[in-house]
Design an enzyme around this catalytic site. Structure first.
Site, short mmCIF file in Angstrom:
data_model
loop_
_atom_site.label_atom_id
_atom_site.label_comp_id
_atom_site.label_asym_id
_atom_site.label_seq_id
_atom_site.Cartn_x
_atom_site.Cartn_y
_atom_site.Cartn_z
N LYS A 120 2.01 2.42 -5.08
CA LYS A 120 2.32 1.75 -6.72
C LYS A 120 1.64 2.47 -7.76
CE LYS A 120 1.98 -2.33 -4.40
NZ LYS A 120 2.23 -1.83 -2.86
N GLN A 132 1.74 -6.07 -3.38
CA GLN A 132 2.28 -6.29 -1.81
C GLN A 132 3.58 -4.86 -1.72
OE1 GLN A 132 1.83 -8.95 -3.73
NE2 GLN A 132 -0.61 -8.76 -2.75
N ASP A 184 0.88 -1.09 -0.10
CA ASP A 184 0.13 -0.31 0.37
C ASP A 184 1.19 1.35 -0.22
OD1 ASP A 184 -2.66 -1.68 0.30
OD2 ASP A 184 -2.26 -1.52 2.35
N GLY A 229 -5.00 -4.05 -4.26
CA GLY A 229 -5.41 -3.06 -3.98
C GLY A 229 -5.15 -2.05 -4.46
N HIS A 230 -4.64 -1.04 -5.95
CA HIS A 230 -4.04 -0.48 -6.40
C HIS A 230 -4.74 0.96 -6.26
CE1 HIS A 230 -1.00 -3.37 -7.34
NE2 HIS A 230 -0.53 -3.35 -6.41
#
Ligand code: GDP
Ligand code: IMO
Ligand code: MG
Length: 422
Positions: free
Chosen positions: A16, A222, A13, A40-41
């Site tokens: 990225k 990650q 988080d 989750g980007h």
């Protein structure tokens, strides 16, 4: 040409998605090499927000090919939902997305096994995202997995049934039938939907692209401290999140790796269980969480917040071979009079400046250096020549400790709130 890599240096988080979206115009291909819907980007631009889980973060830029590599694990249900959400925004996903035949499939029973595993661990649970990641990679390395390419085989249903039977033997009398009944048909429907996305031999595709002079960016998921080998094991994910993961997750040789852009927050967060030496389980941590909106993009869980951790960051720069850094979310610290930077740990009365073997059971006391805050709003900053001196000092101090230049500075979630240093 070489493949550049952008990956997280902390516990995920870091931002990225935002930076991949920002730098995509410099690349022809954006490729994910590991992880899956546990990621989750978040991308924010022109008043729109989109969270991507499996699709690379180049998808909103025209003329960029997005590749889901062999190292990624795919849940057809999540991927279908993601594609539909992006299509609703007017993007022709099918013409800009390709999937490796060798990417493994997350079955509904993998998700059930993830839940079952977490429940049986009780207090020692990993805090998994429950997306089926661990069980799917276990089947991959256990040589039982199903791959996207198998969907092209006439025997696919038989292969699926054989794997489900294996899972049922593990699950025994665990109560899962209702979940399986609910998700199995949706899963097969989603696979049908995905037939419009080309399946490719992505290792050939990417190596040919490199030969043809195309620019490729590998997008990590990650973060380094969640890497299966080098993270805070066992509180990690089940893939290699580091630069080396690009080689195995895309079929790119080590001598084809170019720049490695390591991304970190000006502080630190972690979601899920596991050690976090600089965690602030107090009102300062709460303040960072509120200002930084530190809630999981995939699960909505509170992210644990703490100060920046130099021993962990130095370790991450080392195992990744970082050549450039991106510092994110400095604006979240705008209101802090002082900022703490962890320079060392104290373990059993001894000062330690490296990341030790197993920090789960160690009594670690972080040792901090206090630096002066900048106490100014950074969110409108466009050029570092207009930045407060204290902020420039913070950047210079981190660079001198990490020995890698900070070439990107992010001062807000929007695409436009990004400063690229030449
Ligand atoms: P990723 O998983 O590394 O892509 O990061 P996430 O999207 O899970 O989490 C990063 C969060 O921080 C998202 O909500 C972003 O919109 C937000 N964000 C990214 N960069 C910045 C920044 O520089 N400042 C602030 N305030 N928010 C940011
Ligand atoms: P992005 O790509 C932050 C964490 C989970 C849990 C551990 C194992 O958005 O940075 P898993 O579901 O992988 O078996 O969970 O890893 N985790 C993440 N934390 N960001 C992520 O991805 C994460 N993906 C997994 O919270 O602690
Ligand atoms: Mg995330």
């Amino acid at each position: 040409m070489k493949v550049d890599v952008l990956l997280g240096l902390q516990w995920g988080d870091e931002g990225k998605g935002k930076i991949v979206d920002v730098v995509t115009p410099d690349y022809n291909i954006i490729a994910r090499f590991q992880g899956g819907p546990n990621a989750g980007h978040t991308l924010i631009f022109e008043g729109q927000k989109q969270v991507l889980h499996t699709i690379p973060s180049g998808i909103f830029r025209k003329n960029t090919v997005n590749v889901i590599g062999n190292g990624v694990v795919i849940d057809p249900i999540t991927l279908k939902a993601e594609i539909e959400a992006i299509e609703a925004k007017g993007v022709d996903v099918a013409s800009n997305l390709m999937i490796s035949r060798k990417a493994h499939l997350i079955l509904p029973t993998h998700k059930i096994l993830d839940k079952y595993s977490e429940e049986s661990k009780g207090k020692k649970k990993i805090g998994s995202t429950l997306k089926g990641i661990g069980p799917t990679y276990m089947d991959k390395t256990g040589r039982n997995g199903l791959r996207m390419g198998d969907t092209e085989s006439p025997n696919f249903k038989a292969k699926y049934n054989a794997l489900v039977e294996k899972h049922q033997n593990i699950l025994g009398d665990y109560d899962y039938q209702n979940i399986l009944n609910e998700f199995e048909s949706v899963w097969f429907e989603a696979l049908e939907f995905l037939k419009k996305i080309p399946l490719i031999d992505s290792e050939h595709y990417i190596n040919q692209a490199i030969k043809d002079g195309k620019k490729v960016l590998a997008e990590g998921a990650q973060g380094t401290m969640l890497d299966i080998d080098f993270g805070t094991y066992p509180f990690v994910t089940s893939s290699n999140t580091i630069t080396a993961g690009t080689c195995t997750g895309l079929g790119v040789a080590p001598n084809r790796i170019g720049d490695v852009i390591g991304i970190f927050k000006a502080y630190c967060t972690r979601v899920g269980s596991g050690p976090f030496p600089t965690e602030l389980d107090n009102e300062i941590g709460e303040e960072i969480r509120k200002i930084g909106h530190e809630y999981g993009a995939t699960t909505g869980r509170d992210r644990r917040c703490g100060w920046i951790d130099l021993p962990a960051l130095k370790y991450a720069c080392m195992v990744n071979g970082a050549t450039k850094l991106a510092m994110m979310k400095a604006d979240v610290l705008d209101k802090f009079e002082t900022i703490q930077v962890c320079t060392h740990y104290e373990i059993n009365g001894e000062k330690v400046d490296y990341f030790p073997y197993d920090i789960t059971d160690l009594e670690i006391t972080p040792v901090y250096k206090e630096v002066k805050g900048w106490n100014k709003d950074l969110t409108q900053l466009q050029d570092l020549k207009d930045a407060p001196q204290e902020f420039l000092d913070y950047i210079a101090y981190l660079e001198s400790e990490l020995h890698v230049p900070i070439s990107i500075v992010s001062v807000g979630p929007d695409r436009a709130q990004t400063i690229i240093r030449s």
